[in-house]
Design a protein around this motif. Sequence first.
Motif, PDB file in Angstrom:
ATOM      1  N   LYS A 106       0.832  -1.253  -0.159  1.00  0.00           N
ATOM      2  CA  LYS A 106      -0.191  -0.062   0.012  1.00  0.00           C
ATOM      3  C   LYS A 106       0.868   1.157   0.101  1.00  0.00           C
ATOM      4  N   PRO A 107       0.260   2.339  -0.606  1.00  0.00           N
ATOM      5  CA  PRO A 107       1.204   3.619  -0.489  1.00  0.00           C
ATOM      6  C   PRO A 107       1.648   3.812   0.910  1.00  0.00           C
ATOM      7  N   GLY A 108       2.880   4.338   1.098  1.00  0.00           N
ATOM      8  CA  GLY A 108       3.460   4.472   2.097  1.00  0.00           C
ATOM      9  C   GLY A 108       3.885   3.545   2.988  1.00  0.00           C
ATOM     10  N   GLU A 109       3.789   2.101   2.637  1.00  0.00           N
ATOM     11  CA  GLU A 109       3.999   0.909   3.469  1.00  0.00           C
ATOM     12  C   GLU A 109       5.246   0.403   2.994  1.00  0.00           C
ATOM     13  N   ASN A 110       5.941  -0.129   3.837  1.00  0.00           N
ATOM     14  CA  ASN A 110       7.098  -0.732   3.515  1.00  0.00           C
ATOM     15  C   ASN A 110       7.200  -1.916   2.644  1.00  0.00           C
ATOM     16  N   PRO A 111       7.795  -2.028   1.469  1.00  0.00           N
ATOM     17  CA  PRO A 111       7.604  -2.972   0.559  1.00  0.00           C
ATOM     18  C   PRO A 111       8.447  -4.295   1.210  1.00  0.00           C
ATOM     19  N   ASN A 112       9.467  -3.993   1.780  1.00  0.00           N
ATOM     20  CA  ASN A 112      10.275  -5.206   2.280  1.00  0.00           C
ATOM     21  C   ASN A 112       9.422  -6.111   3.371  1.00  0.00           C
ATOM     22  N   LEU A 113       8.090  -5.610   3.688  1.00  0.00           N
ATOM     23  CA  LEU A 113       7.555  -6.499   4.678  1.00  0.00           C
ATOM     24  C   LEU A 113       6.869  -7.718   3.805  1.00  0.00           C
ATOM     25  N   TYR A 114       6.911  -7.537   2.522  1.00  0.00           N
ATOM     26  CA  TYR A 114       6.106  -8.506   1.696  1.00  0.00           C
ATOM     27  C   TYR A 114       7.148  -9.556   0.861  1.00  0.00           C
ATOM     28  N   ILE A 115       8.485  -9.166   1.276  1.00  0.00           N
ATOM     29  CA  ILE A 115       9.706 -10.238   0.749  1.00  0.00           C
ATOM     30  C   ILE A 115      10.153 -11.086   1.863  1.00  0.00           C
ATOM     31  N   ILE A 116      10.897 -12.169   1.257  1.00  0.00           N
ATOM     32  CA  ILE A 116      11.513 -13.223   2.233  1.00  0.00           C
ATOM     33  C   ILE A 116      12.956 -12.370   2.411  1.00  0.00           C
ATOM     34  N   HIS A 117      13.155 -12.298   4.006  1.00  0.00           N
ATOM     35  CA  HIS A 117      14.297 -11.831   4.541  1.00  0.00           C
ATOM     36  C   HIS A 117      15.143 -13.063   5.136  1.00  0.00           C
ATOM     37  N   ASP A 118      16.462 -12.813   5.479  1.00  0.00           N
ATOM     38  CA  ASP A 118      17.232 -13.863   6.201  1.00  0.00           C
ATOM     39  C   ASP A 118      16.763 -14.125   7.298  1.00  0.00           C
ATOM     40  N   ASP A 119      16.310 -13.255   8.119  1.00  0.00           N
ATOM     41  CA  ASP A 119      15.590 -13.597   9.321  1.00  0.00           C
ATOM     42  C   ASP A 119      14.289 -14.457   9.379  1.00  0.00           C
ATOM     43  N   ASP A 120      13.597 -14.487   7.930  1.00  0.00           N
ATOM     44  CA  ASP A 120      12.549 -15.534   7.972  1.00  0.00           C
ATOM     45  C   ASP A 120      12.974 -16.796   7.693  1.00  0.00           C
ATOM     46  N   LEU A 121      14.229 -16.934   7.057  1.00  0.00           N
ATOM     47  CA  LEU A 121      14.978 -18.316   6.682  1.00  0.00           C
ATOM     48  C   LEU A 121      15.345 -18.965   8.115  1.00  0.00           C
ATOM     49  N   LEU A 122      15.957 -17.952   8.944  1.00  0.00           N
ATOM     50  CA  LEU A 122      16.569 -18.497  10.318  1.00  0.00           C
ATOM     51  C   LEU A 122      15.417 -18.713  11.026  1.00  0.00           C
ATOM     52  N   ARG A 123      14.376 -18.168  11.002  1.00  0.00           N
ATOM     53  CA  ARG A 123      13.356 -18.675  11.951  1.00  0.00           C
ATOM     54  C   ARG A 123      12.738 -20.178  11.328  1.00  0.00           C
ATOM     55  N   VAL A 124      12.705 -20.482  10.285  1.00  0.00           N
ATOM     56  CA  VAL A 124      12.292 -21.649   9.568  1.00  0.00           C
ATOM     57  C   VAL A 124      13.451 -22.688  10.278  1.00  0.00           C
ATOM     58  N   ILE A 125      14.432 -22.452   9.898  1.00  0.00           N
ATOM     59  CA  ILE A 125      15.470 -23.340  10.279  1.00  0.00           C
ATOM     60  C   ILE A 125      15.316 -23.644  11.881  1.00  0.00           C
ATOM     61  N   ASN A 126      15.302 -22.684  12.606  1.00  0.00           N
ATOM     62  CA  ASN A 126      15.266 -22.855  14.221  1.00  0.00           C
ATOM     63  C   ASN A 126      14.122 -23.607  14.507  1.00  0.00           C
ATOM     64  N   GLU A 127      12.854 -23.476  14.027  1.00  0.00           N
ATOM     65  CA  GLU A 127      11.970 -24.267  14.274  1.00  0.00           C
ATOM     66  C   GLU A 127      11.994 -25.802  13.867  1.00  0.00           C
ATOM     67  N   LEU A 128      12.646 -25.840  12.898  1.00  0.00           N
ATOM     68  CA  LEU A 128      12.913 -27.288  12.173  1.00  0.00           C
ATOM     69  C   LEU A 128      13.905 -27.964  13.186  1.00  0.00           C
ATOM     70  N   ARG A 129      14.828 -27.201  13.534  1.00  0.00           N
ATOM     71  CA  ARG A 129      15.921 -27.914  14.534  1.00  0.00           C
ATOM     72  C   ARG A 129      15.501 -28.329  15.746  1.00  0.00           C
ATOM     73  N   ALA A 130      14.513 -27.407  16.344  1.00  0.00           N
ATOM     74  CA  ALA A 130      13.684 -27.625  17.338  1.00  0.00           C
ATOM     75  C   ALA A 130      12.960 -28.683  17.519  1.00  0.00           C
ATOM     76  N   ALA A 131      12.481 -28.994  16.218  1.00  0.00           N
ATOM     77  CA  ALA A 131      11.470 -29.877  15.885  1.00  0.00           C
ATOM     78  C   ALA A 131      12.076 -31.498  15.929  1.00  0.00           C
ATOM     79  N   GLY A 132      13.370 -31.308  15.695  1.00  0.00           N
ATOM     80  CA  GLY A 132      14.202 -32.668  15.569  1.00  0.00           C
ATOM     81  C   GLY A 132      14.652 -33.162  14.227  1.00  0.00           C
ATOM     82  N   ALA A 133      14.702 -31.993  13.370  1.00  0.00           N
ATOM     83  CA  ALA A 133      15.431 -32.213  12.229  1.00  0.00           C
ATOM     84  C   ALA A 133      16.755 -32.669  12.146  1.00  0.00           C
ATOM     85  N   GLU A 134      17.152 -33.670  11.261  1.00  0.00           N
ATOM     86  CA  GLU A 134      18.526 -34.146  11.446  1.00  0.00           C
ATOM     87  C   GLU A 134      19.343 -33.737  10.238  1.00  0.00           C
TER      88      GLU A 134
END
Length: 238
Positions: A106-134
Amino acid sequence: MFANKHAKILIALVCAVLGFMLATQFKTTERQKTINIQRAEDLSDRLKAVEKERDELSKELEKLQAKAGNEVVASEIVRLKAFAGDLEMRGKGIKLVLDDSKIASKPGENPNLYIIHDDDLLRVINELRAAGAEAIAINGERIVAMSEIRCAGPTLSVNNNRSAPPYEIKAIGNPNNLESALKLRGGVLENFKFWGIQADLSQSDDIEIPAFKGRRSFEYAKVVEEQASDAKKGAAEK
Protein backbone atom coordinates in the motif's frame (compact mmCIF):
# COMPACT_ATOMS: atom_id res chain seq x y z
CA MET A 1 68.83 -142.80 45.60
CA PHE A 2 65.19 -142.56 44.77
CA ALA A 3 64.75 -139.72 47.24
CA ASN A 4 67.53 -137.72 45.60
CA LYS A 5 66.01 -138.24 42.19
CA HIS A 6 62.63 -137.16 43.48
CA ALA A 7 64.16 -134.04 45.07
CA LYS A 8 65.89 -133.17 41.83
CA ILE A 9 62.61 -133.44 39.97
CA LEU A 10 60.87 -131.20 42.49
CA ILE A 11 63.68 -128.69 42.28
CA ALA A 12 63.47 -128.76 38.48
CA LEU A 13 59.71 -128.25 38.63
CA VAL A 14 60.10 -125.39 41.08
CA CYS A 15 62.73 -123.80 38.87
CA ALA A 16 60.52 -124.25 35.84
CA VAL A 17 57.57 -122.67 37.62
CA LEU A 18 59.72 -119.84 38.88
CA GLY A 19 61.16 -119.37 35.42
CA PHE A 20 57.69 -119.26 33.88
CA MET A 21 56.52 -116.80 36.51
CA LEU A 22 59.55 -114.58 36.00
CA ALA A 23 59.11 -114.71 32.24
CA THR A 24 55.45 -113.88 32.57
CA GLN A 25 56.21 -111.04 34.99
CA PHE A 26 58.89 -109.74 32.66
CA LYS A 27 56.55 -109.80 29.67
CA THR A 28 53.81 -108.13 31.72
CA THR A 29 56.22 -105.45 32.89
CA GLU A 30 57.52 -104.88 29.38
CA ARG A 31 53.98 -104.75 28.00
CA GLN A 32 53.00 -102.25 30.72
CA LYS A 33 56.04 -100.16 29.92
CA THR A 34 55.12 -100.25 26.24
CA ILE A 35 51.52 -99.25 27.03
CA ASN A 36 52.71 -96.42 29.29
CA ILE A 37 55.07 -95.18 26.60
CA GLN A 38 52.34 -95.37 23.96
CA ARG A 39 49.93 -93.54 26.27
CA ALA A 40 52.52 -90.87 26.99
CA GLU A 41 53.20 -90.44 23.29
CA ASP A 42 49.47 -90.28 22.57
CA LEU A 43 48.93 -87.69 25.31
CA SER A 44 51.89 -85.72 23.98
CA ASP A 45 50.42 -85.74 20.48
CA ARG A 46 47.03 -84.70 21.80
CA LEU A 47 48.61 -81.92 23.85
CA LYS A 48 50.46 -80.64 20.80
CA ALA A 49 47.22 -80.72 18.78
CA VAL A 50 45.36 -78.82 21.52
CA GLU A 51 48.15 -76.25 21.80
CA LYS A 52 48.14 -75.79 18.02
CA GLU A 53 44.36 -75.35 18.04
CA ARG A 54 44.66 -72.89 20.94
CA ASP A 55 47.25 -70.83 19.06
CA GLU A 56 45.10 -70.81 15.94
CA LEU A 57 42.05 -69.71 17.96
CA SER A 58 44.10 -66.99 19.67
CA LYS A 59 45.22 -65.64 16.30
CA GLU A 60 41.64 -65.78 15.00
CA LEU A 61 40.44 -63.95 18.12
CA GLU A 62 43.05 -61.24 17.63
CA LYS A 63 41.95 -60.83 14.01
CA LEU A 64 38.29 -60.59 15.04
CA GLN A 65 39.08 -58.07 17.77
CA ALA A 66 41.14 -55.97 15.36
CA LYS A 67 38.38 -56.17 12.74
CA ALA A 68 35.73 -55.27 15.32
CA GLY A 69 37.85 -52.37 16.51
CA ASN A 70 38.32 -51.11 12.96
CA GLU A 71 34.60 -51.45 12.29
CA VAL A 72 33.78 -49.47 15.44
CA VAL A 73 36.22 -46.72 14.47
CA ALA A 74 34.91 -46.65 10.90
CA SER A 75 31.31 -46.53 12.12
CA GLU A 76 32.13 -43.69 14.51
CA ILE A 77 33.87 -41.73 11.74
CA VAL A 78 30.81 -42.11 9.49
CA ARG A 79 28.53 -40.99 12.34
CA LEU A 80 30.64 -37.92 13.07
CA LYS A 81 30.83 -37.03 9.37
CA ALA A 82 27.05 -37.30 9.14
CA PHE A 83 26.63 -34.97 12.11
CA ALA A 84 29.14 -32.55 10.58
CA GLY A 85 27.24 -32.52 7.30
CA ASP A 86 30.04 -34.06 5.26
CA LEU A 87 27.84 -36.88 3.93
CA GLU A 88 24.75 -36.87 1.75
CA MET A 89 21.68 -37.89 3.73
CA ARG A 90 18.40 -39.47 2.70
CA GLY A 91 15.16 -40.17 4.54
CA LYS A 92 11.60 -39.05 5.17
CA GLY A 93 10.85 -35.47 6.05
CA ILE A 94 9.31 -32.28 4.64
CA LYS A 95 9.81 -29.83 1.79
CA LEU A 96 8.89 -26.15 2.14
CA VAL A 97 8.95 -23.78 -0.83
CA LEU A 98 8.86 -20.06 0.03
CA ASP A 99 8.31 -17.22 -2.43
CA ASP A 100 7.84 -13.46 -2.12
CA SER A 101 4.33 -12.12 -1.70
CA LYS A 102 2.34 -11.21 -4.80
CA ILE A 103 0.41 -8.59 -2.83
CA ALA A 104 1.28 -5.04 -3.83
CA SER A 105 2.32 -2.84 -0.92
CA LYS A 106 0.00 0.00 0.00
CA PRO A 107 1.10 3.61 -0.47
CA GLY A 108 3.51 4.57 2.28
CA GLU A 109 3.93 0.95 3.37
CA ASN A 110 7.37 -0.66 3.51
CA PRO A 111 7.57 -3.09 0.53
CA ASN A 112 10.20 -5.14 2.39
CA LEU A 113 7.39 -6.52 4.54
CA TYR A 114 6.23 -8.59 1.58
CA ILE A 115 9.51 -10.23 0.63
CA ILE A 116 11.54 -12.98 2.26
CA HIS A 117 14.52 -11.96 4.38
CA ASP A 118 17.34 -13.84 6.07
CA ASP A 119 15.52 -13.60 9.40
CA ASP A 120 12.58 -15.47 7.90
CA LEU A 121 14.76 -18.38 6.80
CA LEU A 122 16.56 -18.43 10.14
CA ARG A 123 13.22 -18.69 11.96
CA VAL A 124 12.25 -21.64 9.77
CA ILE A 125 15.61 -23.34 10.37
CA ASN A 126 15.37 -22.83 14.13
CA GLU A 127 11.84 -24.27 14.24
CA LEU A 128 12.91 -27.31 12.23
CA ARG A 129 15.93 -27.93 14.46
CA ALA A 130 13.80 -27.61 17.58
CA ALA A 131 11.40 -30.16 16.08
CA GLY A 132 14.20 -32.70 15.62
CA ALA A 133 15.35 -32.14 12.04
CA GLU A 134 18.47 -34.23 11.45
CA ALA A 135 19.57 -32.63 8.18
CA ILE A 136 18.49 -29.37 6.48
CA ALA A 137 19.25 -27.74 3.14
CA ILE A 138 18.22 -24.48 1.48
CA ASN A 139 18.28 -24.44 -2.33
CA GLY A 140 20.69 -27.36 -2.30
CA GLU A 141 23.00 -25.85 0.34
CA ARG A 142 23.51 -28.02 3.41
CA ILE A 143 22.98 -26.15 6.66
CA VAL A 144 25.70 -26.91 9.22
CA ALA A 145 26.99 -25.22 12.36
CA MET A 146 29.22 -22.88 10.33
CA SER A 147 26.59 -21.96 7.73
CA GLU A 148 25.55 -18.32 7.31
CA ILE A 149 22.26 -17.00 6.01
CA ARG A 150 22.30 -13.30 5.21
CA CYS A 151 20.86 -10.73 2.88
CA ALA A 152 22.90 -9.96 -0.23
CA GLY A 153 21.03 -7.18 -1.99
CA PRO A 154 17.80 -8.53 -3.51
CA THR A 155 19.00 -12.09 -2.92
CA LEU A 156 20.02 -14.22 0.05
CA SER A 157 23.42 -15.79 0.62
CA VAL A 158 23.64 -19.30 2.04
CA ASN A 159 27.12 -20.72 2.58
CA ASN A 160 28.43 -17.74 0.57
CA ASN A 161 26.32 -18.78 -2.42
CA ARG A 162 23.65 -16.35 -3.57
CA SER A 163 20.18 -17.50 -4.55
CA ALA A 164 16.91 -15.77 -5.32
CA PRO A 165 13.37 -16.83 -4.44
CA PRO A 166 11.71 -19.22 -4.48
CA TYR A 167 13.63 -20.85 -1.63
CA GLU A 168 13.29 -24.61 -1.31
CA ILE A 169 13.92 -25.83 2.22
CA LYS A 170 14.29 -29.57 2.77
CA ALA A 171 14.52 -31.26 6.15
CA ILE A 172 14.88 -34.90 7.20
CA GLY A 173 13.11 -35.96 10.37
CA ASN A 174 9.70 -36.98 11.64
CA PRO A 175 7.42 -35.41 8.99
CA ASN A 176 4.49 -34.85 11.34
CA ASN A 177 6.64 -33.19 14.00
CA LEU A 178 8.35 -30.94 11.46
CA GLU A 179 5.08 -29.90 9.86
CA SER A 180 3.39 -29.26 13.20
CA ALA A 181 6.31 -27.07 14.35
CA LEU A 182 5.95 -24.82 11.29
CA LYS A 183 2.15 -24.68 11.52
CA LEU A 184 1.96 -23.64 15.17
CA ARG A 185 -0.57 -20.91 15.92
CA GLY A 186 1.30 -17.65 15.69
CA GLY A 187 4.26 -19.47 14.16
CA VAL A 188 6.32 -18.81 11.06
CA LEU A 189 3.84 -20.02 8.44
CA GLU A 190 0.99 -18.07 9.95
CA ASN A 191 3.14 -14.95 9.94
CA PHE A 192 4.07 -15.55 6.27
CA LYS A 193 0.40 -15.94 5.40
CA PHE A 194 -0.42 -12.59 7.00
CA TRP A 195 1.98 -10.82 4.64
CA GLY A 196 1.04 -12.90 1.65
CA ILE A 197 4.37 -14.71 1.47
CA GLN A 198 3.75 -17.94 -0.39
CA ALA A 199 4.52 -21.16 1.49
CA ASP A 200 4.00 -24.60 -0.02
CA LEU A 201 4.59 -27.30 2.59
CA SER A 202 4.53 -31.04 1.83
CA GLN A 203 5.70 -34.28 3.41
CA SER A 204 7.81 -36.87 1.62
CA ASP A 205 9.20 -40.34 2.33
CA ASP A 206 12.24 -39.65 0.17
CA ILE A 207 14.06 -36.42 0.97
CA GLU A 208 17.66 -36.05 -0.23
CA ILE A 209 19.98 -33.62 1.53
CA PRO A 210 23.37 -32.96 -0.14
CA ALA A 211 26.66 -32.86 1.71
CA PHE A 212 28.21 -29.57 2.76
CA LYS A 213 30.31 -28.26 -0.13
CA GLY A 214 32.10 -25.39 1.58
CA ARG A 215 35.62 -25.35 2.95
CA ARG A 216 36.21 -25.67 6.67
CA SER A 217 39.42 -25.05 8.52
CA PHE A 218 40.51 -23.74 11.88
CA GLU A 219 42.78 -20.72 11.68
CA TYR A 220 42.54 -19.44 15.23
CA ALA A 221 40.86 -22.21 17.24
CA LYS A 222 42.97 -25.10 18.51
CA VAL A 223 42.04 -28.28 20.36
CA VAL A 224 43.06 -28.22 24.04
CA GLU A 225 45.99 -30.63 24.48
CA GLU A 226 44.38 -32.55 27.37
CA GLN A 227 41.22 -33.18 25.35
CA ALA A 228 43.26 -34.26 22.34
CA SER A 229 45.17 -36.76 24.50
CA ASP A 230 41.93 -38.09 26.03
CA ALA A 231 40.42 -38.51 22.56
CA LYS A 232 43.45 -40.47 21.33
CA LYS A 233 43.44 -42.60 24.49
CA GLY A 234 39.74 -43.37 24.08
CA ALA A 235 40.26 -44.35 20.42
CA ALA A 236 43.16 -46.62 21.38
CA GLU A 237 41.08 -48.38 24.08
CA LYS A 238 38.33 -49.09 21.55
